[in-house]
Enzyme design. Structure first.
Site, PDB file in Angstrom:
ATOM      1  N   VAL A  66      -4.754 -14.854 -14.509  1.00  0.00           N
ATOM      2  CA  VAL A  66      -4.733 -16.212 -13.455  1.00  0.00           C
ATOM      3  C   VAL A  66      -4.401 -17.307 -13.878  1.00  0.00           C
ATOM      4  O   VAL A  66      -3.689 -18.111 -13.231  1.00  0.00           O
ATOM      5  CB  VAL A  66      -6.131 -16.158 -12.747  1.00  0.00           C
ATOM      6  CG1 VAL A  66      -7.160 -16.711 -13.687  1.00  0.00           C
ATOM      7  CG2 VAL A  66      -5.855 -16.834 -11.523  1.00  0.00           C
ATOM      8  N   TYR A  67      -4.631 -17.379 -15.365  1.00  0.00           N
ATOM      9  CA  TYR A  67      -4.264 -18.907 -15.763  1.00  0.00           C
ATOM     10  C   TYR A  67      -2.613 -19.143 -15.599  1.00  0.00           C
ATOM     11  O   TYR A  67      -1.919 -18.277 -15.930  1.00  0.00           O
ATOM     12  CB  TYR A  67      -4.253 -18.818 -17.539  1.00  0.00           C
ATOM     13  CG  TYR A  67      -5.926 -18.964 -17.932  1.00  0.00           C
ATOM     14  CD1 TYR A  67      -6.871 -18.916 -16.549  1.00  0.00           C
ATOM     15  CD2 TYR A  67      -6.449 -18.570 -19.035  1.00  0.00           C
ATOM     16  CE1 TYR A  67      -8.375 -18.905 -17.003  1.00  0.00           C
ATOM     17  CE2 TYR A  67      -7.593 -18.700 -19.385  1.00  0.00           C
ATOM     18  CZ  TYR A  67      -8.592 -18.809 -18.234  1.00  0.00           C
ATOM     19  OH  TYR A  67      -9.781 -18.666 -18.740  1.00  0.00           O
TER      20      TYR A  67
END
Length: 359
Positions: A66-67
């Site tokens: 998700v980063y």
């Protein structure tokens, strides 16, 4: 000259990881307000920091799908192309990564899909430590662990871990894994800093008892303990904490902690950040401390904490100013447990907790 890197065994596995883990949240990502606060480092900037970390002996890098909307894994994969075998590479899955109903969570479908996408972005054939990024209240733990076990058996994952679980959730997962003979969590990743010691109530005793490695994220409380902040705020308007108040802290106590950090830093002619990191590295349960870096000089300063040995008076000051409020049932169990030790035993004193007992 770089300080000598040190390494710790990850839980009860045979794997050794550096005491500092390079966090990948600052790598890549979209040009958004949140991205600007956390860091959206370019490929070139990421390469510089990754190379600096590996040259300093860091062999552990952690990121998540998700980063940066996948951007972190993408730039990290490119940065590691020529040095992949030097790294214990960790990533995480769980957070929403798309608009579909199954683009989130820990169902078998999402775990398998997320794993393939992370492998592709990271340009690798295996993830050394694959972690669930939180607790999924919908998917049964049996399904989660069976899917992770299949990923290990396929050779695409070496070890599995978890992040942001409560102690009961961690211990339930370990119980299910042992009952069903599935791959057991080797590590737990949790928020731990002088400004956030809640984990000492339940999680530290749990990971100690279960021999699970403890990986600490946000050791400087989002930069609040870096030395840039005081009661008047910060003159650095680009600092992460100046833009995003995360993780949450007790505003009534945190500046007393910062003041104490500065006192100890002055004693040792060092920085508050190094003191905060050295305090955390000295906690018995801690395996590795995850550091998020935006500039090479930040990494160089953080590495200095490896050689910083705090005196008893330093620990006493920092422990007292940051001590978490007693929580039930810990306080009564600690009180009652003292009678189990003979007179004169160190644990007959008044400052220990059950999480510190010898095993």
């Amino acid at each position: 000259m770089n300080p000598q890197m040190r390494y710790s065994q990850l839980g009860r596995t045979g794997l050794f990881v550096s005491r500092f883990c390079l966090g990948g949240m600052t790598f890549g990502g979209a040009d958004t307000p949140a991205g600007a606060a956390i860091g959206r480092l370019s490929q070139e900037e990421t390469q510089t920091i990754v190379s600096q970390a590996l040259d300093a002996g860091i062999n552990f890098i952690d990121t998540a799908d998700v980063y940066g909307g996948g951007g972190s894994e993408t730039v990290l994969g490119e940065a590691l192309k020529l040095r992949r075998n030097e790294v214990v590479l960790a990533t995480k899955l769980h957070a929403r990564v798309g608009p579909g109903p199954n683009d989130v969570g820990q169902s078998r479908l999402h775990i398998m899909t997320a794993l393939e996408q992370s492998l592709r972005r990271l340009q690798t054939d295996r993830i050394d430590l694959y972690q669930i990024h939180g607790f999924d209240p919908i998917t049964p733990m049996e399904e989660v662990l069976r899917a992770l076990d299949d990923a290990v058996r396929s050779g695409k994952v070496r070890y599995v871990g978890c992040s942001n679980l409560a102690a009961w959730q961690l211990m339930k997962a370990i119980g299910v894994a042992e009952r069903d003979r599935l791959t057991r969590f080797a590590s737990l990743q949790a928020y731990y800093s002088l400004a956030g010691r809640d984990i000492e109530h339940e999680l530290v005793p749990a990971v100690t008892d279960a021999q699970v490695g403890l990986l600490c994220w946000s050791p400087l409380a989002g930069g609040l303990l870096s030395g840039k902040f005081d009661r008047q705020g910060s003159s650095d308007t680009t600092a992460r904490r100046a833009l995003i108040a995360f993780p949450p802290v007790d505003e009534t106590r945190v500046y007393d902690i910062i003041d104490a950090l500065k006192v100890v830093a002055l004693r040792h002619s060092t920085t508050p950040a190094q003191v905060a990191l050295a305090w955390l590295l000295a906690r018995p349960a801690v395996t590795s401390v995850i550091i998020g870096i935006k500039r090479p000089e930040q990494l160089a300063d953080n590495l200095g904490a490896l050689d910083l040995v705090l005196a008893e008076e330093d620990h006493a000051l920092l422990d007292e100013v940051s001590r978490p409020t007693a929580a039930y049932p810990g306080w009564i169990q600690t009180y009652n447990a003292r009678s189990r030790y003979p007179a004169g035993h160190p644990f007959q004193g008044s400052s220990w907790s059950l999480g510190e007992r010898p095993l």
